[in-house]
Design a protein around this motif. Structure first.
Motif, short mmCIF file in Angstrom:
data_model
loop_
_atom_site.label_atom_id
_atom_site.label_comp_id
_atom_site.label_asym_id
_atom_site.label_seq_id
_atom_site.Cartn_x
_atom_site.Cartn_y
_atom_site.Cartn_z
N HIS A 87 0.78 -1.19 0.04
CA HIS A 87 0.03 0.17 -0.14
C HIS A 87 1.01 1.30 -0.05
O HIS A 87 1.69 1.23 0.94
CB HIS A 87 -0.94 0.03 1.15
CG HIS A 87 -1.90 1.16 1.26
ND1 HIS A 87 -2.15 1.92 2.47
CD2 HIS A 87 -2.93 1.39 0.38
CE1 HIS A 87 -3.04 2.63 2.05
NE2 HIS A 87 -3.46 2.47 0.80
N ASP A 91 -4.75 5.40 4.53
CA ASP A 91 -6.25 5.38 4.30
C ASP A 91 -6.96 5.93 5.39
O ASP A 91 -6.65 5.31 6.67
CB ASP A 91 -6.95 3.97 4.09
CG ASP A 91 -6.38 3.53 2.66
OD1 ASP A 91 -5.86 4.38 1.85
OD2 ASP A 91 -6.71 2.27 2.41
N HIS A 188 -13.47 6.18 2.31
CA HIS A 188 -12.50 6.67 2.90
C HIS A 188 -11.39 7.69 2.25
O HIS A 188 -12.04 7.76 0.85
CB HIS A 188 -11.29 5.56 3.36
CG HIS A 188 -10.57 4.88 1.97
ND1 HIS A 188 -11.30 3.96 1.36
CD2 HIS A 188 -9.36 4.75 1.98
CE1 HIS A 188 -10.63 3.69 0.56
NE2 HIS A 188 -9.60 4.31 0.69
N HIS A 190 -7.94 8.02 0.34
CA HIS A 190 -6.45 7.46 0.18
C HIS A 190 -5.54 8.66 -0.04
O HIS A 190 -5.97 9.32 -1.07
CB HIS A 190 -6.25 6.26 -0.82
CG HIS A 190 -5.10 5.99 -1.33
ND1 HIS A 190 -4.37 5.00 -0.69
CD2 HIS A 190 -4.37 6.60 -2.18
CE1 HIS A 190 -3.41 5.01 -1.51
NE2 HIS A 190 -3.12 5.93 -2.28
ZN ZN Z 1 -5.28 3.24 0.24
#
Ligand code: ZN
Length: 235
Positions: A87, A91, A188, A190
């Motif tokens: 990742h 997030d 969410h 990011h």
């Molecule tokens: Zn993310």
């Protein structure tokens, strides 16, 4: 008498073990068990973890970037959601419906939204506050609903290029857009800090090698290699 070669016996055992490992890794991330387990529990019961709630606008210590939205830091840099995946950002989960929780620019810069970007903007920062000799880019995404109805602020339509924004400028709302209406993500933001190619262009933020560890920018432990057990937050 015919005897089974040893590998014919061993093979199914190896296959079962491999399948088990795959399921474990898929469900728990590769190495971030304690922290990601807390987050998966929160997905089921959002009354937990209120002590880790972060507010938009907070500056942590001497860090240069403002926290850009309200929510829980669910996943961090170099978390892994499936084998081989890394990742590239953090997030932040609001726990609200899509299109409700506002997102603000974490740092000033020049905003671009490419003509085909449904849920995304990127902000060019000519002087990295931590390394003034280099340019960086700050990438914000998931600002649309599952069907691709955009929540990006109307001031920044598709095709926007190099519009200066101050820290705190409203960019849009948290959404659950994944590109596949049948499989939306949790609501969410990011956000990731993306490297420049050295010629004034941003690199592909999906590859973690093209991004920076966001920890020193936000003044929080946002690197999964060193933070395996705590949910990052500050007051
Ligand atoms: Zn993310």
């Amino acid at each position: 008498m015919f005897k089974k070669p040893i590998f014919l016996i061993a093979l199914p055992v190896v296959a079962i073990a491999a399948a088990g490992l795959f399921l474990y890794v898929s469900n728990h991330g590769s190495r971030n068990g304690p922290r990601t387990d807390l987050i998966y529990n929160w997905f089921r019961d959002q009354s937990t973890l209120s002590e880790y709630w972060m507010s938009s606008g907070v500056l942590c210590g001497d860090a240069p970037f403002m926290f850009p939205t309200n929510g829980l830091v669910g996943f961090i840099w170099d978390d892994s959601f499936r084998p081989g995946h890394r990742h590239s950002g953090l997030d932040i989960f609001s726990g609200t419906a899509p299109g409700v929780t506002p997102i603000a620019a974490a740092y000033p810069g020049y905003l671009t939204r490419q003509p085909d970007w449904v849920s995304t903007v990127i902000i060019r920062v000519p002087q990295d506050p931590l390394e003034p000799a280099r340019q960086i880019w700050v990438y914000y995404t998931h600002m649309a609903d599952a069907n691709g109805n955009s929540f990006v602020a109307p001031e920044f339509p598709q095709g926007t290029s190099e519009v200066f924004v101050e820290a705190g400028t409203f960019l849009g709302y948290q959404g659950n857009y994944s590109g596949d209406p049948n499989s939306p993500v949790g609501v969410h933001l990011h956000i990731s800090i993306v490297k420049d190619d050295g010629f004034g262009n941003f690199l592909n933020e999906l590859d973690i090698e093209n991004t920076y560890d966001p920890s020193p920018y936000f003044g929080m432990p946002l690197n999964a290699n060193t933070n395996t057990d705590t949910i990052p937050f500050c007051r």
